[in-house]
Scaffold this motif. Structure first.
Motif, short mmCIF file in Angstrom:
data_model
loop_
_atom_site.label_atom_id
_atom_site.label_comp_id
_atom_site.label_asym_id
_atom_site.label_seq_id
_atom_site.Cartn_x
_atom_site.Cartn_y
_atom_site.Cartn_z
N ASP A 128 0.87 -1.18 0.00
CA ASP A 128 0.00 0.00 0.00
C ASP A 128 0.91 1.22 0.00
O ASP A 128 1.91 1.24 0.71
N MET A 129 0.54 2.22 -0.79
CA MET A 129 1.43 3.39 -0.80
C MET A 129 0.65 4.69 -0.81
O MET A 129 -0.53 4.72 -1.15
N HIS A 130 1.35 5.72 -0.42
CA HIS A 130 0.77 7.05 -0.44
C HIS A 130 1.77 7.98 -1.10
O HIS A 130 2.93 8.06 -0.68
N ALA A 131 1.30 8.68 -2.14
CA ALA A 131 2.21 9.57 -2.86
C ALA A 131 1.78 11.01 -2.68
O ALA A 131 0.60 11.31 -2.47
N VAL A 132 2.76 11.88 -2.72
CA VAL A 132 2.47 13.31 -2.76
C VAL A 132 3.01 13.81 -4.09
O VAL A 132 4.22 13.82 -4.30
N GLY A 133 2.09 14.14 -5.00
CA GLY A 133 2.51 14.45 -6.37
C GLY A 133 3.13 13.21 -6.97
O GLY A 133 2.59 12.11 -6.84
N ALA A 134 4.30 13.38 -7.59
CA ALA A 134 4.93 12.24 -8.25
C ALA A 134 5.85 11.47 -7.32
O ALA A 134 6.46 10.48 -7.71
N ARG A 135 5.95 11.92 -6.07
CA ARG A 135 6.90 11.30 -5.13
C ARG A 135 6.18 10.45 -4.09
O ARG A 135 5.07 10.76 -3.68
N LEU A 136 6.84 9.41 -3.65
CA LEU A 136 6.26 8.58 -2.61
C LEU A 136 6.39 9.27 -1.26
O LEU A 136 7.46 9.81 -0.93
N ASP A 137 5.30 9.24 -0.50
CA ASP A 137 5.35 9.75 0.86
C ASP A 137 5.74 8.58 1.79
O ASP A 137 6.73 8.63 2.49
N TYR A 138 4.95 7.51 1.72
CA TYR A 138 5.33 6.29 2.44
C TYR A 138 4.80 5.07 1.71
O TYR A 138 3.86 5.16 0.90
N VAL A 139 5.42 3.97 2.01
CA VAL A 139 4.99 2.69 1.44
C VAL A 139 4.90 1.68 2.58
O VAL A 139 5.80 1.60 3.41
N VAL A 140 3.79 0.96 2.62
CA VAL A 140 3.63 -0.11 3.60
C VAL A 140 3.69 -1.43 2.83
O VAL A 140 2.88 -1.66 1.93
N VAL A 141 4.66 -2.26 3.18
CA VAL A 141 4.76 -3.57 2.53
C VAL A 141 4.34 -4.62 3.55
O VAL A 141 4.98 -4.78 4.59
#
Ligand code: BTN
Length: 256
Positions: A128-141
């Motif tokens: 699961d991931m959360h991006a801000v614009g084109a960049r990743l904010d955080y990723v949960v694996v």
């Protein structure tokens, strides 16, 4: 449990902060909410039992208490959002390596996120991931691994296996987890240093070069699983000769 995990753990970041639950809805959900509240990179959320464990494509992930590894890792990578699959690749390769280091079993991966032993599913990864614009904010694996699961208790239609079933004896979940954290950290560092793991990941994929049936959001497709591209999409050669690029899907059958 957190004390046992930390005891002798040879990582710098991954697994240094631990949230352990005897029972939780889903470690991915818990890790996501911790991420939103500013939890640190490398945070490990682990549970003995999930009441609403989630699998890919909206499926449930069932695992009886006391037998499996059910955990999620929080990453805050400096990476473009379209590169998020790199985290899944790094974790899949790390898990595979850890299984072999602890048990000597040759583990394989199946596109896109399965962990296989003897061609049967022994685990899966949900990112699961959360991006801000084109960049990743955080990723949960999130990783679910059938460690000491008694597969006789599963319906045969599951075609699943467990590490215990394959190796013939019970395996320490803590030892396997510690090794997985070490292997994942090493690969995460490499990813952050600019190494892209797709070549090694593709080589670990059991499905490449075979005819497959693929469940995609657009329906069932059949063809030759020819390759994966740089972002981890499967390139399926249809019988018409056309090459189909599939980012989201599931291999449901490997005919003949
Ligand atoms: C799949 O193969 O469909 C992926 C399964 C991922 C299951 C794990 S168990 C720990 C983590 N928490 C969840 O709710 N799901 C993942």
């Amino acid at each position: 449990m957190p004390e046992a995990i930390l005891d002798g753990l040879r990582t710098e970041v991954v697994g240094r902060q631990i949230h352990y639950f005897e029972r939780v809805d889903s470690t991915n959900a818990a890790a996501t909410s911790l991420a939103q509240r500013g939890a640190a990179e490398g945070t490990l959320v682990i549970a003995d039992e999930q009441t609403a464990g989630r699998g890919r494509l909206g499926r449930r992930w069932l695992a009886p208490p006391g037998s499996c590894l059910l955990f999620s890792l929080l990453f805050r990578p400096v990476l473009e959002a379209r590169r998020a699959q790199g985290l899944t690749m790094a974790c899949g390769l790390g898990i595979r390596e850890a299984i072999t280091a602890v048990t000597n079993l040759p583990a394989q991966l199946k596109w896109p996120n399965d962990i296989l032993l003897s061609n049967r599913k022994a685990g899966g990864i949900l990112t699961d991931m959360h991006a801000v614009g084109a960049r990743l904010d955080y990723v949960v694996v999130g990783i679910g691994l059938n460690v000491n699961l008694d597969i006789a208790a599963l319906p045969a239609s599951f075609r699943a296996t467990s590490i215990r079933h394959e190796v013939g004896h019970t395996v320490s979940r803590v030892r396997l987890l510690q090794q997985a954290l070490v292997c994942i950290e090493e690969r995460y560092k490499a990813l952050q240093a600019g190494e892209w793991p797709v070549k090694e990941w593709a080589a670990a994929l059991q499905t490449l070069g075979q005819r497959v049936q693929l469940q995609t959001p657009e329906g069932l497709r059949e063809g030759l699983a020819e390759a994966v591209d740089d972002e981890g999409a499967l390139l399926l050669r249809l019988d018409s000769g056309r090459l189909l690029r599939v980012l989201v899907g599931d291999i449901v059958l490997q005919p003949g």
